[in-house]
Design a protein around this motif. Sequence first.
Motif, PDB file in Angstrom:
ATOM      1  N   MET A   1       0.840  -1.170   0.000  1.00  0.00           N
ATOM      2  CA  MET A   1       0.000   0.000   0.000  1.00  0.00           C
ATOM      3  C   MET A   1       0.890   1.240   0.000  1.00  0.00           C
ATOM      4  O   MET A   1       1.905   1.294   0.657  1.00  0.00           O
ATOM      5  CB  MET A   1      -0.913   0.009   1.221  1.00  0.00           C
ATOM      6  N   ALA A   2       0.501   2.255  -0.759  1.00  0.00           N
ATOM      7  CA  ALA A   2       1.235   3.514  -0.800  1.00  0.00           C
ATOM      8  C   ALA A   2       1.085   4.230   0.536  1.00  0.00           C
ATOM      9  O   ALA A   2       0.102   4.054   1.246  1.00  0.00           O
ATOM     10  CB  ALA A   2       0.691   4.386  -1.922  1.00  0.00           C
ATOM     11  N   GLU A   3       2.061   5.027   0.853  1.00  0.00           N
ATOM     12  CA  GLU A   3       2.001   5.846   2.056  1.00  0.00           C
ATOM     13  C   GLU A   3       2.927   7.030   1.869  1.00  0.00           C
ATOM     14  O   GLU A   3       3.704   7.078   0.919  1.00  0.00           O
ATOM     15  CB  GLU A   3       2.386   5.048   3.298  1.00  0.00           C
ATOM     16  N   LEU A   4       2.828   7.998   2.773  1.00  0.00           N
ATOM     17  CA  LEU A   4       3.752   9.124   2.722  1.00  0.00           C
ATOM     18  C   LEU A   4       5.167   8.613   2.971  1.00  0.00           C
ATOM     19  O   LEU A   4       5.378   7.772   3.841  1.00  0.00           O
ATOM     20  CB  LEU A   4       3.413  10.154   3.797  1.00  0.00           C
ATOM     21  N   THR A   5       6.113   9.120   2.196  1.00  0.00           N
ATOM     22  CA  THR A   5       7.510   8.759   2.404  1.00  0.00           C
ATOM     23  C   THR A   5       8.279  10.013   2.762  1.00  0.00           C
ATOM     24  O   THR A   5       7.949  11.117   2.339  1.00  0.00           O
ATOM     25  CB  THR A   5       8.125   8.112   1.144  1.00  0.00           C
ATOM     26  N   TRP A  15       7.981  15.402   3.121  1.00  0.00           N
ATOM     27  CA  TRP A  15       7.136  14.237   2.958  1.00  0.00           C
ATOM     28  C   TRP A  15       6.634  14.223   1.530  1.00  0.00           C
ATOM     29  O   TRP A  15       6.434  15.276   0.926  1.00  0.00           O
ATOM     30  CB  TRP A  15       5.956  14.286   3.929  1.00  0.00           C
ATOM     31  N   ALA A  16       6.428  13.031   0.974  1.00  0.00           N
ATOM     32  CA  ALA A  16       5.936  12.936  -0.402  1.00  0.00           C
ATOM     33  C   ALA A  16       4.942  11.797  -0.543  1.00  0.00           C
ATOM     34  O   ALA A  16       5.079  10.749   0.085  1.00  0.00           O
ATOM     35  CB  ALA A  16       7.099  12.729  -1.371  1.00  0.00           C
ATOM     36  N   ALA A  17       3.948  12.029  -1.381  1.00  0.00           N
ATOM     37  CA  ALA A  17       2.974  11.012  -1.760  1.00  0.00           C
ATOM     38  C   ALA A  17       3.194  10.691  -3.233  1.00  0.00           C
ATOM     39  O   ALA A  17       3.682  11.525  -3.994  1.00  0.00           O
ATOM     40  CB  ALA A  17       1.554  11.535  -1.550  1.00  0.00           C
ATOM     41  N   ARG A  27       9.026   8.377 -15.836  1.00  0.00           N
ATOM     42  CA  ARG A  27       8.871   8.020 -14.423  1.00  0.00           C
ATOM     43  C   ARG A  27       7.725   7.026 -14.226  1.00  0.00           C
ATOM     44  O   ARG A  27       6.741   7.044 -14.956  1.00  0.00           O
ATOM     45  CB  ARG A  27       8.572   9.265 -13.591  1.00  0.00           C
ATOM     46  N   GLU A  28       7.878   6.180 -13.229  1.00  0.00           N
ATOM     47  CA  GLU A  28       6.785   5.265 -12.870  1.00  0.00           C
ATOM     48  C   GLU A  28       5.672   6.023 -12.158  1.00  0.00           C
ATOM     49  O   GLU A  28       4.499   5.747 -12.364  1.00  0.00           O
ATOM     50  CB  GLU A  28       7.304   4.148 -11.968  1.00  0.00           C
ATOM     51  N   VAL A  29       6.064   6.953 -11.282  1.00  0.00           N
ATOM     52  CA  VAL A  29       5.109   7.744 -10.506  1.00  0.00           C
ATOM     53  C   VAL A  29       5.634   9.169 -10.387  1.00  0.00           C
ATOM     54  O   VAL A  29       6.825   9.424 -10.571  1.00  0.00           O
ATOM     55  CB  VAL A  29       4.886   7.170  -9.086  1.00  0.00           C
ATOM     56  N   LEU A  30       4.741  10.081 -10.054  1.00  0.00           N
ATOM     57  CA  LEU A  30       5.125  11.453  -9.719  1.00  0.00           C
ATOM     58  C   LEU A  30       5.149  11.570  -8.211  1.00  0.00           C
ATOM     59  O   LEU A  30       4.279  11.016  -7.525  1.00  0.00           O
ATOM     60  CB  LEU A  30       4.108  12.447 -10.292  1.00  0.00           C
ATOM     61  N   LYS A  31       6.114  12.275  -7.697  1.00  0.00           N
ATOM     62  CA  LYS A  31       6.183  12.521  -6.251  1.00  0.00           C
ATOM     63  C   LYS A  31       5.623  13.909  -5.978  1.00  0.00           C
ATOM     64  O   LYS A  31       6.067  14.897  -6.551  1.00  0.00           O
ATOM     65  CB  LYS A  31       7.606  12.396  -5.758  1.00  0.00           C
ATOM     66  N   ILE A  32       4.631  13.952  -5.099  1.00  0.00           N
ATOM     67  CA  ILE A  32       3.974  15.195  -4.714  1.00  0.00           C
ATOM     68  C   ILE A  32       4.386  15.501  -3.275  1.00  0.00           C
ATOM     69  O   ILE A  32       4.110  14.718  -2.367  1.00  0.00           O
ATOM     70  CB  ILE A  32       2.436  15.070  -4.828  1.00  0.00           C
ATOM     71  N   GLY A  33       5.075  16.624  -3.087  1.00  0.00           N
ATOM     72  CA  GLY A  33       5.646  16.966  -1.790  1.00  0.00           C
ATOM     73  C   GLY A  33       4.700  17.704  -0.870  1.00  0.00           C
ATOM     74  O   GLY A  33       3.796  18.417  -1.302  1.00  0.00           O
ATOM     75  N   ILE A  34       4.948  17.512   0.413  1.00  0.00           N
ATOM     76  CA  ILE A  34       4.274  18.252   1.474  1.00  0.00           C
ATOM     77  C   ILE A  34       5.380  18.692   2.425  1.00  0.00           C
ATOM     78  O   ILE A  34       6.094  17.858   2.983  1.00  0.00           O
ATOM     79  CB  ILE A  34       3.235  17.395   2.220  1.00  0.00           C
ATOM     80  N   GLY A  53      -5.021  14.133   9.694  1.00  0.00           N
ATOM     81  CA  GLY A  53      -5.379  12.736   9.472  1.00  0.00           C
ATOM     82  C   GLY A  53      -5.527  12.417   7.997  1.00  0.00           C
ATOM     83  O   GLY A  53      -5.051  11.383   7.516  1.00  0.00           O
ATOM     84  N   GLN A  54      -6.165  13.316   7.248  1.00  0.00           N
ATOM     85  CA  GLN A  54      -6.330  13.112   5.811  1.00  0.00           C
ATOM     86  C   GLN A  54      -4.990  13.109   5.093  1.00  0.00           C
ATOM     87  O   GLN A  54      -4.802  12.349   4.133  1.00  0.00           O
ATOM     88  CB  GLN A  54      -7.237  14.202   5.229  1.00  0.00           C
ATOM     89  N   MET A  55      -4.053  13.920   5.549  1.00  0.00           N
ATOM     90  CA  MET A  55      -2.737  13.943   4.923  1.00  0.00           C
ATOM     91  C   MET A  55      -2.099  12.549   4.982  1.00  0.00           C
ATOM     92  O   MET A  55      -1.598  12.049   3.981  1.00  0.00           O
ATOM     93  CB  MET A  55      -1.835  14.968   5.607  1.00  0.00           C
ATOM     94  N   TYR A  56      -2.138  11.936   6.142  1.00  0.00           N
ATOM     95  CA  TYR A  56      -1.538  10.613   6.300  1.00  0.00           C
ATOM     96  C   TYR A  56      -2.407   9.495   5.730  1.00  0.00           C
ATOM     97  O   TYR A  56      -1.913   8.585   5.070  1.00  0.00           O
ATOM     98  CB  TYR A  56      -1.268  10.320   7.778  1.00  0.00           C
ATOM     99  N   GLY A  57      -3.713   9.550   6.000  1.00  0.00           N
ATOM    100  CA  GLY A  57      -4.571   8.419   5.697  1.00  0.00           C
ATOM    101  C   GLY A  57      -5.348   8.476   4.397  1.00  0.00           C
ATOM    102  O   GLY A  57      -5.907   7.465   3.974  1.00  0.00           O
ATOM    103  N   VAL A  58      -5.407   9.654   3.746  1.00  0.00           N
ATOM    104  CA  VAL A  58      -6.118   9.755   2.463  1.00  0.00           C
ATOM    105  C   VAL A  58      -5.140  10.196   1.373  1.00  0.00           C
ATOM    106  O   VAL A  58      -4.969   9.504   0.373  1.00  0.00           O
ATOM    107  CB  VAL A  58      -7.326  10.723   2.539  1.00  0.00           C
ATOM    108  N   VAL A  59      -4.469  11.333   1.561  1.00  0.00           N
ATOM    109  CA  VAL A  59      -3.521  11.830   0.555  1.00  0.00           C
ATOM    110  C   VAL A  59      -2.361  10.848   0.387  1.00  0.00           C
ATOM    111  O   VAL A  59      -2.057  10.406  -0.729  1.00  0.00           O
ATOM    112  CB  VAL A  59      -2.989  13.230   0.932  1.00  0.00           C
ATOM    113  N   GLY A  60      -1.710  10.498   1.489  1.00  0.00           N
ATOM    114  CA  GLY A  60      -0.532   9.643   1.424  1.00  0.00           C
ATOM    115  C   GLY A  60      -0.788   8.255   0.885  1.00  0.00           C
ATOM    116  O   GLY A  60       0.020   7.706   0.152  1.00  0.00           O
ATOM    117  N   THR A  61      -1.932   7.693   1.221  1.00  0.00           N
ATOM    118  CA  THR A  61      -2.235   6.325   0.783  1.00  0.00           C
ATOM    119  C   THR A  61      -3.077   6.263  -0.479  1.00  0.00           C
ATOM    120  O   THR A  61      -3.121   5.233  -1.140  1.00  0.00           O
ATOM    121  CB  THR A  61      -2.980   5.557   1.894  1.00  0.00           C
TER     122      THR A  61
END
Length: 174
Positions: A1-5, A15-17, A27-34, A53-61
């Motif tokens: 599962m994807a998550e913030l890195t 942090w990036a999603a 690129r396989e994916v784009l990295k979107i920074g926070i 909560g949304q940053m970690y549990g909705v945006v990041g994943t």
Amino acid sequence: MAELTFLSQPGGNIWAAEAPDWTNSEREVLKIGITGEAIEARASARGQTWQVGQMYGVVGTGMIFTQHVFRGLKRDMFVGDDRKADRSKYAVSWAAPNDVRFAEDAQGGYLEYYPAPEGCIFVVYISINRMLVEFPDIFGWAEHWTWVDEDPGKSGAPVEWADRYEELVWSRDA
């Protein structure tokens, strides 16, 4: 599962999603920074437990499951010296299954999951990264995220999307 890195970049740690690459690059994916500053601002503000909560549990994943990408906001936006900043903004949307709130107890912080608001999709607004020397791995910056009513004619898109955005640039179903 994807998550913030957590990424270490020449310009600092961020942090990036991950998002699907709608630019047709190699690129396989784009990295979107926070940025840490954005996280701290939300975490320190009263009533922002949903945003954190949304940053970690909705945006990041969830951003990797983006269904539609739109470019250009149909409203004037002035940022810095750019009088036409609205034209370069992106909005990505998807039908996220959950809403998430950051909560705390005596043991520390944790995420509380709730059903997504009925009839809504999740939208993240993104600005292009103009600091490529400092943040070379980042395509853009997540500036704002929220739930929006879903368009009845286009699954996973915001209601009245053609009136909100200049163009649809990518769809998963295309």
